[in-house]
Each structure stands twice: as C-alpha cells, then as structure tokens.
Scaffold this active site. Structure first.
Site, PDB file in Angstrom:
ATOM      1  N   ASP A  81      -0.513  24.278 -27.632  1.00  0.00           N
ATOM      2  CA  ASP A  81      -2.109  23.991 -26.748  1.00  0.00           C
ATOM      3  C   ASP A  81      -2.447  24.046 -27.920  1.00  0.00           C
ATOM      4  O   ASP A  81      -3.276  24.826 -29.322  1.00  0.00           O
ATOM      5  CB  ASP A  81      -2.402  25.219 -25.475  1.00  0.00           C
ATOM      6  CG  ASP A  81      -1.781  26.263 -25.635  1.00  0.00           C
ATOM      7  OD1 ASP A  81      -1.526  26.773 -26.854  1.00  0.00           O
ATOM      8  OD2 ASP A  81      -1.477  27.347 -25.029  1.00  0.00           O
ATOM      9  N   ASN A 150      -1.079  35.759 -15.861  1.00  0.00           N
ATOM     10  CA  ASN A 150      -1.565  35.589 -14.179  1.00  0.00           C
ATOM     11  C   ASN A 150       0.477  34.600 -14.642  1.00  0.00           C
ATOM     12  O   ASN A 150      -0.005  33.446 -13.264  1.00  0.00           O
ATOM     13  CB  ASN A 150      -2.553  34.553 -14.517  1.00  0.00           C
ATOM     14  CG  ASN A 150      -2.849  33.612 -15.796  1.00  0.00           C
ATOM     15  OD1 ASN A 150      -1.971  33.013 -16.226  1.00  0.00           O
ATOM     16  ND2 ASN A 150      -3.793  32.646 -15.443  1.00  0.00           N
ATOM     17  N   GLU A 157      -2.515  26.668 -16.244  1.00  0.00           N
ATOM     18  CA  GLU A 157      -2.429  27.563 -15.666  1.00  0.00           C
ATOM     19  C   GLU A 157      -2.501  27.718 -13.604  1.00  0.00           C
ATOM     20  O   GLU A 157      -2.155  27.136 -12.942  1.00  0.00           O
ATOM     21  CB  GLU A 157      -4.442  27.930 -15.306  1.00  0.00           C
ATOM     22  CG  GLU A 157      -5.106  28.053 -16.881  1.00  0.00           C
ATOM     23  CD  GLU A 157      -5.021  29.247 -17.215  1.00  0.00           C
ATOM     24  OE1 GLU A 157      -4.327  29.894 -17.036  1.00  0.00           O
ATOM     25  OE2 GLU A 157      -5.815  29.714 -18.305  1.00  0.00           O
TER      26      GLU A 157
END
Ligand code: PGA
Length: 260
Positions: A81, A150, A157
C-alpha cells in the site's frame, strides 16, 4: 548432523498455522530465515512487502541475511500500500520507508521494486496498472503482512464491504493515529486516503505470512484465528487460504489457547 531445535512453538497446525516465538526479535529472525530460504529455493521469487512498526525488526534481520549471502538480484517485490497525495520522495511515504529500511541495504534491482504511486492523477488506472504488473510477474509467491489493531491487512479497513482488487481507501482515524510517527507525530498530517492491494490481490498469493507482535494485537489475532469471517475484521479472510502462517511473539499470542 546438527539437531535443529524448533524455532518456535506451533500452536495451531492447520492453516492459518500459528507459531509463537520467545520475543519479537526471534519472530522477525524466523521470518527473515523463511524469506532467505524462499530466495534460495527460487531466486526469482515474487514477494509482497508490508510497512509499519512491526516489520522493522524483520527488515533488519533480512539485511543481516543479505550480509550472510542471501542474494536479492532476481527477486521481485510489490509493496502492499501507499498514501494518496504523498510523493515517493516524501519522508512519510511507504516508498521512503522501504528505501530506508530495506532497499538501500540489499540488492533488489530498482526495476524489480514495485510501488503504488500515491500521486497518480488517474487513480483507477494506477490501481489497474498494479494488478497487471503483479499478474505479469506471475503472481505473488510469498505475501508478508502486518495487521492493524482493527484487523486491517494492507489498508483493507473494516467496512460493510471489502474491495477485491487494488483500490483507493479512506483510512480510519485509528490507522491514521498509528501512522502519525511518519508525519511528525501529528495525526492531522497523515493523509486521509491510501491505495492498497485488495483482499483478492492478497489472498491470491501462493503463501502468506502474517507477522504480529505486542499485546495490542492479541485480541484481533485471537479473532483472526478463531472467529467468524467478517468484513469487520478483514484479516479473518486469511482463514480461506490454505497456506497462511501467523508468526507471533508471546504477548500477541496471549489470548490464544495453547499459547506458551
Ligand atoms: P504496525 O502496523 O506494524 O505499525 O502495528 C501494522 C499494520 O497496520 O499493518
């Protein structure tokens, strides 16, 4: 014949296999040994690479493997990324991170190092280009990942739906906070968007290693290994892949049954 002691304790034998090491450095060393072994077995291996705090020890160990003779001359890499709007030369870019921590120390050829361009004017074309380059390289043989607290992998995400392919993402506040160190310690300076490989880009790798260390990762690691598949925890989709190894230190393994 020397007797090889187990390098870690295997507590989950089927994919995702889980191996727990004495500490973060031991996990990083084991992963660097695995990468060096993959290069020895196939000098033209294609490797997917992560950024973040966790892989720093791994890159240090990989540089040490190079000093011991691991030859990266034919290796191809794809970073997972990159931030949107940050030029490659910016000290906060993941490209700068990789130059500083790996590429300036080992002999991966510049033309074999692949990055997403966060300043591309046509983002969709840039994402397509990346997918095409991965395909042209023959796919990713070994994808190395970190994990966000997370449960994100790459910058996939938690969300009601996940993207299969390389795409533009909006970063969560949690993710921006954990990247603040790259931007002078100020979350407000962390770009709100990034480009990331998608879930299929990652899951089509032939083998995957997820490296997680520290107690902040223990809860999400437990859910990744034992929980249901959910887009609320993108790393849970690693359960679909039949060659995943999760390499942990003891604090990251603390919530797993059988953990030392
Ligand atoms: P970290 O990030 O290694 O800095 O915790 C991991 C990730 O977000 O993938």
């Amino acid at each position: 014949m020397p007797v090889h002691k187990p390098q870690g304790i295997r507590i989950h034998a089927r994919s995702p296999r889980v191996t727990v090491y004495a500490d973060a450095d031991a996990a990083a060393r084991a992963l660097a040994r695995r990468v060096a072994g993959a290069i020895e077995a196939n000098p033209r291996v294609v490797i997917g690479l992560p950024t973040g705090r966790t892989p720093l020890a791994f890159y240090r160990e990989l540089v040490a493997q190079h000093a011991r003779g691991a030859d990266f001359a034919e290796v191809t890499t794809f970073n997972v990324d990159e931030f949107v709007g940050i030029p490659a030369s910016h000290p906060g870019s993941y490209r700068s991170f990789m130059e500083e921590h790996l590429f300036r120390h080992v002999n991966v050829r510049p033309e074999r190092r692949h990055f997403l361009n966060g300043t591309a004017t046509d983002v969709d074309a840039e994402c397509r280009r990346y997918e095409e380059e991965i395909a042209a390289a023959g796919g990713i043989d070994l994808q190395i990942l970190g994990i966000g607290t997370n449960g994100h992998i790459g910058f996939n995400e938690p969300a009601p739906a996940l993207a299969a392919r390389t795409h533009r993402v909006t970063l969560t506040l949690e993710t921006r906070r954990s990247n603040a160190a790259l931007f002078g310690g100020d979350t407000a300076n962390v770009p709100p968007e990034a480009l990331s490989m998608g879930m299929a880009t990652i899951l089509h790798a032939r083998a995957i290693v997820l490296l997680a260390t520290g107690k902040a990762k223990a809860a999400c690691v437990e859910r990744v290994v034992n929980g249901p598949l959910t887009t609320g925890l993108p790393a849970s989709f690693l359960q679909l892949h039949d060659d995943v190894n999760i390499m942990l230190d003891a604090p990251a393994a603390a919530k797993l049954r059988g953990s030392p």
